[in-house]
Design an enzyme around this catalytic site. Structure first.
Site, PDB file in Angstrom:
ATOM      1  N   LYS A 215      20.886  24.483  30.133  1.00 33.23           N
ATOM      2  CA  LYS A 215      20.493  23.418  29.226  1.00 33.23           C
ATOM      3  C   LYS A 215      21.693  22.547  28.946  1.00 33.23           C
ATOM      4  CE  LYS A 215      19.315  26.526  25.759  1.00 33.23           C
ATOM      5  NZ  LYS A 215      18.874  26.856  24.414  1.00 33.23           N
TER       6      LYS A 215
ATOM      7  N   ASP B 134      16.138  26.520  31.015  1.00 35.75           N
ATOM      8  CA  ASP B 134      15.623  26.356  29.671  1.00 35.75           C
ATOM      9  C   ASP B 134      14.122  26.102  29.846  1.00 35.75           C
ATOM     10  OD1 ASP B 134      15.999  26.407  26.980  1.00 35.75           O
ATOM     11  OD2 ASP B 134      16.403  24.275  26.804  1.00 35.75           O
TER      12      ASP B 134
ATOM     13  N   HIS C  70       7.551  33.415  28.492  1.00 34.35           N
ATOM     14  CA  HIS C  70       8.168  32.675  27.387  1.00 34.35           C
ATOM     15  C   HIS C  70       7.130  32.403  26.291  1.00 34.35           C
ATOM     16  CE1 HIS C  70      10.123  29.447  25.144  1.00 34.35           C
ATOM     17  NE2 HIS C  70      11.257  29.860  25.679  1.00 34.35           N
TER      18      HIS C  70
END
Lengths: 386, 386
Positions: A151, A178, A267
């Site tokens: 990121k 990310d 995620h």
């Protein structure tokens, strides 16, 4: 009138008698909570008023059955409801529809457990690698694993690849995109994957480590498998996906695909509202534990306690617990707590999670006076001390 | 250290300067709410602390921008935040990730509006038929439309087809599967679709009406398109899908498929927690209005006020409003309120919704002394009176 006619003999032939259990927390006084439990039995199956249903197999075997009902606190009860396995069809969409479909719209009902018999577990892939498989790929037999995220959004593929190289040189085990990196003009998926995978490979050659790069394949499902296969071809060592954004079945799509064979990191993006709902939703353990594991995640990312999110330590321990609780013959997956983690908290995390977790440190590795590589080395050193 | 290096010139080349707006309600005192707005700008894009970001294009153009911040009640504020269109990639998963991904995990933030420029709307199908197209298929130019659901779960394909026939003879416009009918052993998808479509077709031949049957194709996305194409081949006149169960992109998959060309009804199952969350989630208008319409639903099912669910009249009006609010060149879709509706409330519904809605009456048609057919006829009569 009102006469539903059902060929009970035929229906009975198609019902094995096997049931799965969904466990709910219900808010209200005892009478209200009992009514809620009763309502779940009907709303989640026949969606039909009991007084219009004939006595017979639908009522006795298709409608859910309250197996247990117990107090669980002030104006709070816990009910175990049994459903015929046949009601849930053969895939996760209908299983979730029975367990928490329409009642997601009704207040005061939280799904806190799901217990499936072997015949249903057989419809789901479970982790392809699990803890043991992932440790083997990474060549790390027993310390906690490390992960970081490339990121910030806005960097080019080359700039992210330079970052990936530093992290890999420092020994980070899993270097993931990310979760906000998708297929953006300023950082196209293919170029990013090619460069980052290559950077990690080069670093591994220098260090002898076995770091892997996990790109984010979250996207429309009709493109996801192609992205994943391309990622593999380009040297990715795993895949990151946000199942709440693209459907829980996206995990199974990746976990079951032939020719893919890569570990999967789930995620939590977009789904937090289920866990955070104060008197409703889905428990942390089911949402981030049971479900992703059932569907094939090898590790589950979630916001750690004491970081920039609001999960409590108890909630995180619940996720960690469900990532290795008995679930048929499925391998345990790794809990991967992250979100505002710092190097300074490593010891505290090891105390909380033991050795079987992935410590995800993102911007924490960008802090302090050392280089990315030095910070990464320090993290690995701390994880190796236990 | 901490030096993120970004080639600003390159990044700027990939940013058009165009932005989309996400509107949030934020809970807390003014300072807390302002901090939340600021946090959204970073969390949803760079996911990186501001103090570690260099001055430059990432900070000025990738990080979100607070465009407006106004009080909206006691300890409640409303913020409009602008994001570069490029951050949201080209599909709904990343758009939702930017608009409500990680912040779904943070308390006190509710997404209440989404405003997309034409360049982004172009990435989404919108309704293929919309209100005008669906009216044309059904041959009903101006009264409110009627719909019902085949139920209860447990009946055989033949038993459901007999029910479908009665409803079609009575003139119900849309006869859909109950959303709990999937591909269950006691009622396999293919046989059900074949029999119900055939039954409705036969009834239409007798009555001259143009009723359609809409089977539920909610399933794993890698099977959904096949189910939908089979359904079309077997004579289905539309498709029912629960996008919160199989991913919002499932709607686009169906709405964009060549050779499919069937109207789509979106069902709210599993997603209620977003709307019901008291200080968080996604507003009724966005969740059941803007989003399904953007992705191609021709009608949106949701629990009506005063039925067996808890939505208020105001919340239902918000959904109805967003189903026809300006959204690029997209056709309006139909609001389809249902859930515990009775014939007696028809007039009240017409007063609330006007003529452009679909009144979904399920078990209400099984009540009373008339046959299913008689009750259906009575419903159509009441809808025709306005």
């Amino acid at each position: 009138m009102g006469a539903i006619r059902c060929d009970d003999e035929r229906l009975a032939l198609h019902l094995s008698g096997e049931r799965f259990a969904a466990i709910y927390e219900l808010w209200g006084n005892e009478k209200e909570a009992q009514e809620k439990a009763q309502d779940i039995c009907y709303e989640q199956t026949v969606e039909f008023p009991g007084d219009l249903l004939p006595e017979g197999v639908i009522k006795s075997s298709v409608v859910g059955k309250i197996e247990a009902f117990l107090p669980a606190g002030q104006d709070r009860y816990r009910a175990t409801i049994l459903f015929a396995v046949e009601t849930a069809g053969k895939d996760i969409t209908q299983l979730l529809n029975v367990a928490y479909g329409n009642i997601s719209i009704k207040p005061g009902i939280r799904l806190v457990g799901l217990e499936l018999p072997a015949s249903m577990l057989a419809d789901y892939p479970g982790p392809r690698f699990g803890r043991r498989g992932l440790r083997k790929i990474l060549g790390i037999p027993d310390r906690p694993l490390s992960a970081t995220a490339l990121k910030p959004m806005g960097l080019s593929p080359k700039e992210l690849a330079d970052q990936a190289c530093e992290f890999a040189l420092g020994g980070i085990d899993i270097i993931k995109d990310d979760h906000g990196l998708a297929d953006q003009k300023f950082c196209p998926f293919m170029e990013r994957v090619a460069r980052c995978a290559e950077a990690v490979k080069r670093a591994n050659q220098a260090t002898g480590f076995k770091s892997i790069y996990m790109p984010n394949v979250t996207s429309r499902q009709d493109r996801m498998l192609d992205l994943a296969l391309e990622a593999k071809r380009l040297g990715a060592g795993g895949l990151l996906v946000s199942p709440m954004l693209c459907g829980m079945d996206s995990l199974a799509l990746l976990a079951e695909a032939k020719d893919l064979d890569l570990p999967i990191l789930a995620h939590p993006s977009f789904g937090g509202i289920y866990a955070n709902a104060s008197q409703g939703g889905i428990s942390h353990g089911v949402l981030y534990g049971t479900l992703p594991r059932l569907l094939g995640a090898d590790a589950t990312v979630y916001p750690n306690f004491g970081g920039r999110f609001s999960f409590s330590k108890e909630e995180c321990m619940e996720i960690s617990g469900m990532s290795c609780a008995l679930l048929g013959n499925f391998e345990p997956m790794f809990p991967a707590p992250g979100g505002g983690m710092t190097l300074e908290r490593t010891e505290e995390m090891i105390e909380a999670y033991g050795k079987d977790f992935i410590l995800l440190v993102g911007s924490g590795l960008h802090r302090g006076t050392g280089s990315l590589r030095k910070n990464a080395e320090r993290l690995i050193e701390m994880l190796s001390k236990m």
